[in-house]
Design a protein around this motif. Structure first.
Motif, PDB file in Angstrom:
ATOM      1  N   GLY A   1      16.600  33.093  14.491  1.00  9.48           N
ATOM      2  CA  GLY A   1      15.193  32.724  14.621  1.00  9.48           C
ATOM      3  C   GLY A   1      14.721  32.750  16.066  1.00  9.48           C
ATOM      4  O   GLY A   1      13.610  33.218  16.361  1.00  9.48           O
ATOM      5  N   ILE A   2      15.551  32.268  16.969  1.00 11.34           N
ATOM      6  CA  ILE A   2      15.183  32.271  18.395  1.00 11.34           C
ATOM      7  C   ILE A   2      15.071  33.703  18.909  1.00 11.34           C
ATOM      8  O   ILE A   2      14.136  34.047  19.639  1.00 11.34           O
ATOM      9  N   VAL A   3      16.003  34.561  18.504  1.00  8.53           N
ATOM     10  CA  VAL A   3      15.941  35.973  18.921  1.00  8.53           C
ATOM     11  C   VAL A   3      14.668  36.629  18.401  1.00  8.53           C
ATOM     12  O   VAL A   3      13.975  37.346  19.130  1.00  8.53           O
ATOM     13  N   LEU A   4      14.317  36.380  17.131  1.00  5.38           N
ATOM     14  CA  LEU A   4      13.090  36.959  16.565  1.00  5.38           C
ATOM     15  C   LEU A   4      11.845  36.436  17.279  1.00  5.38           C
ATOM     16  O   LEU A   4      10.895  37.187  17.526  1.00  5.38           O
ATOM     17  N   LEU A   5      11.848  35.159  17.627  1.00  2.00           N
ATOM     18  CA  LEU A   5      10.724  34.578  18.361  1.00  2.00           C
ATOM     19  C   LEU A   5      10.572  35.231  19.725  1.00  2.00           C
ATOM     20  O   LEU A   5       9.464  35.611  20.129  1.00  2.00           O
ATOM     21  N   ILE A   6      11.674  35.399  20.437  1.00  2.28           N
ATOM     22  CA  ILE A   6      11.625  36.027  21.766  1.00  2.28           C
ATOM     23  C   ILE A   6      11.166  37.474  21.655  1.00  2.28           C
ATOM     24  O   ILE A   6      10.353  37.943  22.463  1.00  2.28           O
ATOM     25  N   ARG A   7      11.643  38.187  20.644  1.00  6.15           N
ATOM     26  CA  ARG A   7      11.183  39.576  20.436  1.00  6.15           C
ATOM     27  C   ARG A   7       9.676  39.625  20.186  1.00  6.15           C
ATOM     28  O   ARG A   7       8.968  40.471  20.730  1.00  6.15           O
ATOM     29  N   GLY A   8       9.195  38.744  19.334  1.00  8.20           N
ATOM     30  CA  GLY A   8       7.770  38.718  19.013  1.00  8.20           C
ATOM     31  C   GLY A   8       6.921  38.385  20.227  1.00  8.20           C
ATOM     32  O   GLY A   8       5.893  39.026  20.476  1.00  8.20           O
ATOM     33  N   LEU A   9       7.346  37.399  21.001  1.00 11.39           N
ATOM     34  CA  LEU A   9       6.610  37.054  22.217  1.00 11.39           C
ATOM     35  C   LEU A   9       6.653  38.192  23.231  1.00 11.39           C
ATOM     36  O   LEU A   9       5.667  38.451  23.928  1.00 11.39           O
ATOM     37  N   SER A  10       7.781  38.875  23.301  1.00 15.43           N
ATOM     38  CA  SER A  10       7.891  40.010  24.223  1.00 15.43           C
ATOM     39  C   SER A  10       6.955  41.134  23.803  1.00 15.43           C
ATOM     40  O   SER A  10       6.276  41.737  24.647  1.00 15.43           O
ATOM     41  N   LYS A  11       6.921  41.423  22.528  1.00 14.62           N
ATOM     42  CA  LYS A  11       6.015  42.475  22.051  1.00 14.62           C
ATOM     43  C   LYS A  11       4.571  42.112  22.347  1.00 14.62           C
ATOM     44  O   LYS A  11       3.781  42.961  22.749  1.00 14.62           O
ATOM     45  N   TYR A  12       4.244  40.851  22.159  1.00 15.35           N
ATOM     46  CA  TYR A  12       2.880  40.420  22.454  1.00 15.35           C
ATOM     47  C   TYR A  12       2.602  40.555  23.950  1.00 15.35           C
ATOM     48  O   TYR A  12       1.578  41.099  24.352  1.00 15.35           O
TER      49      TYR A  12
ATOM     50  N   GLN B   1      13.232  30.137  -1.609  1.00 18.21           N
ATOM     51  CA  GLN B   1      13.591  29.906  -0.211  1.00 18.21           C
ATOM     52  C   GLN B   1      13.476  28.431   0.149  1.00 18.21           C
ATOM     53  O   GLN B   1      14.253  27.916   0.948  1.00 18.21           O
ATOM     54  N   LEU B   2      12.500  27.739  -0.438  1.00 14.73           N
ATOM     55  CA  LEU B   2      12.345  26.312  -0.158  1.00 14.73           C
ATOM     56  C   LEU B   2      13.501  25.514  -0.745  1.00 14.73           C
ATOM     57  O   LEU B   2      13.972  24.553  -0.140  1.00 14.73           O
ATOM     58  N   LYS B   3      13.947  25.927  -1.906  1.00  9.01           N
ATOM     59  CA  LYS B   3      15.011  25.189  -2.584  1.00  9.01           C
ATOM     60  C   LYS B   3      16.389  25.460  -1.979  1.00  9.01           C
ATOM     61  O   LYS B   3      17.251  24.606  -2.015  1.00  9.01           O
ATOM     62  N   GLU B   4      16.584  26.649  -1.447  1.00 11.00           N
ATOM     63  CA  GLU B   4      17.900  27.043  -0.965  1.00 11.00           C
ATOM     64  C   GLU B   4      17.993  27.082   0.557  1.00 11.00           C
ATOM     65  O   GLU B   4      18.860  27.743   1.096  1.00 11.00           O
ATOM     66  N   ARG B   5      17.116  26.388   1.241  1.00  8.95           N
ATOM     67  CA  ARG B   5      17.153  26.454   2.707  1.00  8.95           C
ATOM     68  C   ARG B   5      18.367  25.693   3.240  1.00  8.95           C
ATOM     69  O   ARG B   5      18.685  24.609   2.793  1.00  8.95           O
ATOM     70  N   ARG B   6      19.007  26.329   4.160  1.00  7.67           N
ATOM     71  CA  ARG B   6      20.188  25.745   4.794  1.00  7.67           C
ATOM     72  C   ARG B   6      20.071  25.988   6.293  1.00  7.67           C
ATOM     73  O   ARG B   6      19.831  27.122   6.727  1.00  7.67           O
ATOM     74  N   ALA B   7      20.235  24.957   7.058  1.00  8.73           N
ATOM     75  CA  ALA B   7      20.215  25.102   8.510  1.00  8.73           C
ATOM     76  C   ALA B   7      21.610  25.459   8.991  1.00  8.73           C
ATOM     77  O   ALA B   7      22.592  24.855   8.580  1.00  8.73           O
ATOM     78  N   SER B   8      21.688  26.480   9.846  1.00  6.81           N
ATOM     79  CA  SER B   8      22.968  26.855  10.420  1.00  6.81           C
ATOM     80  C   SER B   8      22.722  27.339  11.841  1.00  6.81           C
ATOM     81  O   SER B   8      21.606  27.730  12.188  1.00  6.81           O
ATOM     82  N   LEU B   9      23.752  27.325  12.641  1.00  8.91           N
ATOM     83  CA  LEU B   9      23.612  27.782  14.026  1.00  8.91           C
ATOM     84  C   LEU B   9      23.264  29.267  14.078  1.00  8.91           C
ATOM     85  O   LEU B   9      22.453  29.695  14.897  1.00  8.91           O
ATOM     86  N   SER B  10      23.847  30.056  13.183  1.00  6.99           N
ATOM     87  CA  SER B  10      23.537  31.487  13.195  1.00  6.99           C
ATOM     88  C   SER B  10      22.091  31.731  12.775  1.00  6.99           C
ATOM     89  O   SER B  10      21.414  32.600  13.333  1.00  6.99           O
ATOM     90  N   GLY B  11      21.593  30.965  11.817  1.00  3.55           N
ATOM     91  CA  GLY B  11      20.204  31.103  11.406  1.00  3.55           C
ATOM     92  C   GLY B  11      19.238  30.694  12.503  1.00  3.55           C
ATOM     93  O   GLY B  11      18.214  31.345  12.732  1.00  3.55           O
ATOM     94  N   ILE B  12      19.580  29.608  13.203  1.00  9.21           N
ATOM     95  CA  ILE B  12      18.736  29.153  14.310  1.00  9.21           C
ATOM     96  C   ILE B  12      18.739  30.178  15.435  1.00  9.21           C
ATOM     97  O   ILE B  12      17.691  30.507  16.000  1.00  9.21           O
ATOM     98  N   SER B  13      19.900  30.729  15.747  1.00  7.42           N
ATOM     99  CA  SER B  13      19.953  31.719  16.827  1.00  7.42           C
ATOM    100  C   SER B  13      19.199  32.990  16.437  1.00  7.42           C
ATOM    101  O   SER B  13      18.523  33.595  17.280  1.00  7.42           O
TER     102      SER B  13
END
Length: 182
Positions: free
Chosen positions: A144-155, A130-142
């Motif tokens: 990640g943001i959705v997962l973060l919001i879900r996690g904060l909501s669950k908390y 995963q470290l070697k093949e990391r690629r930043a993309s808009l879909s990946g960032i979005s």
């Protein structure tokens, strides 16, 4: 923030120790005496790395007991890093994985504390790809943001409300024989 220089120094020294251990592991065939010397050097380097990390934890624990660290105690990040770095050095010593050639990638592995889905002690071989093949993309960032919001909501919705129920149930205690107390 006050421990950030310590953390960076630890990352650089563990990176260099890992490279050195690997370099001694892949030398061409030598005489039996030379192989024994190299084996001892590898063990010594591993001992230095583990001793450094565990010595730091011991020193921080002593400083915490003496009250030098204040009311905040030992930074959790240093504890997680020490165990992660120790596992990394052991994996290289056992020749389970090659050492990381890029200091930035090693620092990302060692200092990336968001790997708690596997527990804090993730082995280097588990996320090396995963470290070697990391690629930043808009879909990946979005995503990640959705997962973060879900996690904060669950908390915010579940965990805090369940904590209140737990604290109320805890105050009832075992002295009252009730269904909730049981």
């Amino acid at each position: 923030p006050r421990f950030l220089p310590v953390l960076c120094l630890l990352a650089v020294t563990d990176y260099l120790l890992g490279r050195w251990i690997e370099r001694l592991s892949v030398l061409p065939r030598q005489s039996p005496g030379e192989e024994i010397r190299q084996s001892r050097q590898r063990k010594l380097l591993l001992g230095i790395g583990l001793g450094k990390d565990l010595g730091l934890l011991l020193a921080l624990e002593i400083l915490d007991q003496l009250g030098v660290l204040g009311d905040k105690g030992i930074p959790l990040g240093l504890l997680v890093y020490a165990f992660t770095a120790g596992g990394y050095l052991i994996d290289i010593y056992k020749r389970d994985v090659p050492s990381e050639k890029n200091l930035v990638d090693y620092a990302l592995f060692g200092l990336f504390f968001c790997k708690s889905y596997n527990g804090p002690l993730v082995r280097y071989g588990q996320i090396r790809g995963q470290l070697k093949e990391r690629r930043a993309s808009l879909s990946g960032i979005s995503t990640g943001i959705v997962l973060l919001i879900r996690g904060l909501s669950k908390y915010g919705i579940l965990a805090q409300n369940l904590q209140e129920v737990y604290l109320q149930a805890k105050t009832i205690g075992a002295e009252e024989p009730s269904m909730l107390g049981s």
